[in-house]
Design a protein around this motif. Structure first.
Motif, PDB file in Angstrom:
ATOM      1  N   UNK A  14      31.640 -34.471  67.792  1.00 48.97           N
ATOM      2  CA  UNK A  14      32.748 -33.550  68.082  1.00 48.97           C
ATOM      3  C   UNK A  14      34.080 -34.291  68.045  1.00 48.97           C
ATOM      4  N   UNK A  15      34.143 -35.432  68.729  1.00 52.88           N
ATOM      5  CA  UNK A  15      35.396 -36.169  68.809  1.00 52.88           C
ATOM      6  C   UNK A  15      35.858 -36.655  67.443  1.00 52.88           C
ATOM      7  N   UNK A  16      34.906 -36.989  66.590  1.00 52.92           N
ATOM      8  CA  UNK A  16      35.262 -37.510  65.277  1.00 52.92           C
ATOM      9  C   UNK A  16      35.269 -36.473  64.196  1.00 52.92           C
ATOM     10  N   UNK A  37      25.375 -21.783  73.072  1.00 55.89           N
ATOM     11  CA  UNK A  37      24.153 -21.020  72.797  1.00 55.89           C
ATOM     12  C   UNK A  37      23.362 -21.645  71.657  1.00 55.89           C
ATOM     13  N   UNK A  38      24.060 -22.090  70.604  1.00 56.82           N
ATOM     14  CA  UNK A  38      23.369 -22.705  69.478  1.00 56.82           C
ATOM     15  C   UNK A  38      22.665 -23.988  69.868  1.00 56.82           C
ATOM     16  N   UNK A 133      18.343 -27.894  61.509  1.00 59.65           N
ATOM     17  CA  UNK A 133      19.159 -28.857  60.765  1.00 59.65           C
ATOM     18  C   UNK A 133      20.492 -28.259  60.337  1.00 59.65           C
ATOM     19  N   UNK A 134      20.551 -26.942  60.197  1.00 58.58           N
ATOM     20  CA  UNK A 134      21.812 -26.262  59.904  1.00 58.58           C
ATOM     21  C   UNK A 134      22.543 -25.889  61.191  1.00 58.58           C
ATOM     22  N   UNK A 135      21.774 -25.601  62.235  1.00 59.55           N
ATOM     23  CA  UNK A 135      22.324 -25.109  63.491  1.00 59.55           C
ATOM     24  C   UNK A 135      22.950 -26.225  64.329  1.00 59.55           C
ATOM     25  N   UNK A 136      22.247 -27.346  64.486  1.00 61.38           N
ATOM     26  CA  UNK A 136      22.677 -28.397  65.414  1.00 61.38           C
ATOM     27  C   UNK A 136      24.009 -29.020  65.004  1.00 61.38           C
ATOM     28  N   UNK A 137      24.156 -29.534  63.774  1.00 60.57           N
ATOM     29  CA  UNK A 137      25.476 -30.099  63.428  1.00 60.57           C
ATOM     30  C   UNK A 137      26.566 -29.038  63.380  1.00 60.57           C
ATOM     31  N   UNK A 138      26.188 -27.801  63.050  1.00 63.40           N
ATOM     32  CA  UNK A 138      27.172 -26.728  63.011  1.00 63.40           C
ATOM     33  C   UNK A 138      27.764 -26.422  64.362  1.00 63.40           C
ATOM     34  N   UNK A 139      26.948 -26.476  65.419  1.00 65.78           N
ATOM     35  CA  UNK A 139      27.447 -26.184  66.763  1.00 65.78           C
ATOM     36  C   UNK A 139      28.496 -27.203  67.188  1.00 65.78           C
TER      37      UNK A 139
END
Length: 534
Positions: A14-16, A37-38, A133-139
């Protein structure tokens, strides 16, 4: 439970992350709700499934290798596609890819709950992993793209707090549903959360994209998936088929060759999912080696803890789900204090001391016998392990962020996060091989000494792939069946102790890697501060 709490460097992603787009305060607030939620979907699933595995094994007649595949099919695609998932969001729209992941995860969860056989469940879990794999980095990317730098700290604090609550209550709720209703509800609870999440995203979350240059690294993602799958298949299936069986050694060879080719492709790719140049920095390589070893120990060993608690110790699913609450509470309460350790002592000292304490916790798990009291046998080990991981995780995140500098902080954090997940993936397969090997040796010895009826022994041996989940046949004296069950429990416990001792050794090796590779203090952009070794 093999993915207890948050992996390292999620806050670093998030920070980067990307520069924030102008948007209203309500949009930022709804985005934070969607991100929570994600993340909650993935956190709950990563902890609940372990508690449900004994019930799945019993009701579907699954072997321990089948139970491993239920976990590994999900972890395989999550670990190998995690970095690509973030890239797809930057290129095609973060909200769009996030919603695609949430929808796929929700539908796959429903598919898991409707599975009538273990192969169906494994396939549905694989699709769940792709969705994750699409959800986690997207959140995480949504927060970085929506909140300006000055507000990200508060957003991260809120996100982390709710993630900690989710990690705490998820296994307890899952255990309650498994114990009082059915294991299918452990997956079905994702559906209403997914519906609410998609509705919020569609109505309230703004879209954003990154500045993508070059193609998506499809070849790299394919090679790392094939490589990890080959090794995981070999270790999970070898106890039943033997290492000389053609599918086993062929899978191992294909896995190794695919991973070697992956490294070669990443070294020459225009837009690699894994920039190998980062590993030329000694401290970054050391931090990721520490992560690989320590999270292999954590993920691999804690996969088998619920099996021990439920099938050997006789705990209910709810109690097993609550067993690691002290671990989560310690990490939550100490996170602010441990986050300042790098500023006070440098990187090396906490990254040596933390894994060393964790090693003591793993070793303590090897002490309990059958039918041991939680408070005297497991609670102390869980607390010591929680303390060790608390001292490690926040300094590890800070170290990786400082080493890479602001421009590459998101990439470096994503790599470290993916390394932790890949470590757990491989360790579950490898530790399962170790536990099964020891279990078979001890069980053969115990059966010879018992001199039980030939038919009963044959029935037990025929189920040996279920390990502690072996079901005793009816029609024999209770005393004889009790003796056989005790022999099975002792055999599993012997294998479990070996796994925990291996975990302790890996944790000590991770501490040694920090001592050898990591400088005491780093400047903000990866330049070591001379003359200081914490």
């Amino acid at each position: 439970m093999s993915q207890i709490g948050k992996p390292p460097c999620e806050e670093g992603v998030i920070l980067g992350g990307a520069q924030a787009l102008p948007c209203s305060a309500p949009s930022r607030h709804w985005t934070l709700v969607a991100a929570i939620l994600g993340s909650s979907l993935a956190f709950i699933d990563g902890t609940v499934v372990n508690v449900a595995l004994p019930a799945i094994q019993r009701e579907l007649g699954a072997s321990t290798s089948d139970a491993q595949w239920v976990m590994e099919s999900y972890a395989l695609f999550l670990a190998s596609l995690l970095l690509v998932g973030g890239t797809l969001g930057d290129r095609f729209g973060r909200k769009r890819i996030f919603m695609l992941g949430a929808g796929l995860f929700m539908l796959a969860s429903i598919g898991c709950s409707l599975s009538s056989g273990v192969l169906q469940l494994i396939a549905a879990r694989a699709f769940q992993g792709i969705g994750a794999a699409l959800l986690v980095p997207g959140s995480l990317a949504l927060i970085s793209a929506t909140f300006p730098q000055s507000e990200r700290g508060a957003a991260i604090g809120t996100w982390s707090a709710f993630s900690g609550i989710t990690a705490a209550i998820g296994p307890v709720i899952g255990g309650f549903l498994v114990e009082h209703y059915s294991w299918t509800w452990a997956f079905l609870i994702n559906a209403p959360v997914g519906v609410v999440l998609l509705a919020i995203c569609a109505a309230k979350v703004p879209e954003s994209k990154g500045r993508m240059e070059g193609p998506v690294d499809v070849l790299g993602a394919s090679l790392v998936t094939i490589g990890l799958a080959g090794l995981v298949f070999a270790f999970i299936e070898a106890p039943a088929r033997g290492w000389t069986a053609a599918p086993i050694w062929l899978a191992a060879v294909i896995g190794i060759l695919a991973l070697l080719l992956f490294v070669r492709v990443e070294a020459h790719a225009a837009s690699p999912m894994l920039p190998l140049a980062l590993f030329r920095e000694r401290n970054f390589a050391g931090a990721n080696l520490l992560t690989l070893l320590l999270y292999a120990a954590l993920g691999g060993s804690l996969f088998f803890l619920p099996l021990n608690l439920i099938q050997v110790q006789g705990y209910g699913a709810t109690a097993a789900g609550a067993a690691l609450l002290p671990f989560i509470a310690i990490m939550f309460l100490l996170s602010r204090w441990t986050g300042s350790l790098v500023d006070r002592f440098g990187s090396r000292l906490p990254l040596v001391i933390g894994p060393t304490i964790a090693a003591a916790g793993f070793a303590m798990f090897a002490l309990p016998a059958t039918e041991s009291s939680y408070w005297t046998a497991f609670f102390p080990a869980i607390c010591i392990l929680g303390l060790g991981m608390s001292v490690t995780v926040a300094p590890l995140t800070t170290t990786v962020m400082n080493l890479a500098g602001r421009d590459l902080a998101g990439t470096a954090s994503g790599i470290n996060n993916a390394v932790s997940r890949a470590a757990a993936l491989l360790a579950i397969a490898l530790f399962g091989f170790v536990l099964t090997l020891v279990f078979n040796i001890v069980l053969d010895s115990e059966l010879r000494s018992l001199r039980a009826p030939t038919g009963l022994v044959a029935a037990v041996v025929g189920q040996r792939q279920k390990l502690a989940g072996i079901v005793m046949p009816a029609g024999y004296p209770d005393a004889t069946l009790a003796a056989l069950k005790h022999a099975v429990n002792l055999s599993f416990l012997s294998g479990f102790r070996c796994v925990m001792l291996v975990s302790a050794a890996l944790a000590l090796l991770s501490a040694a890697s920090a001592w050898i590779f990591i400088e005491g203090r780093q400047a903000a952009h990866g330049v070591p501060v001379s003359g200081r070794n914490g």
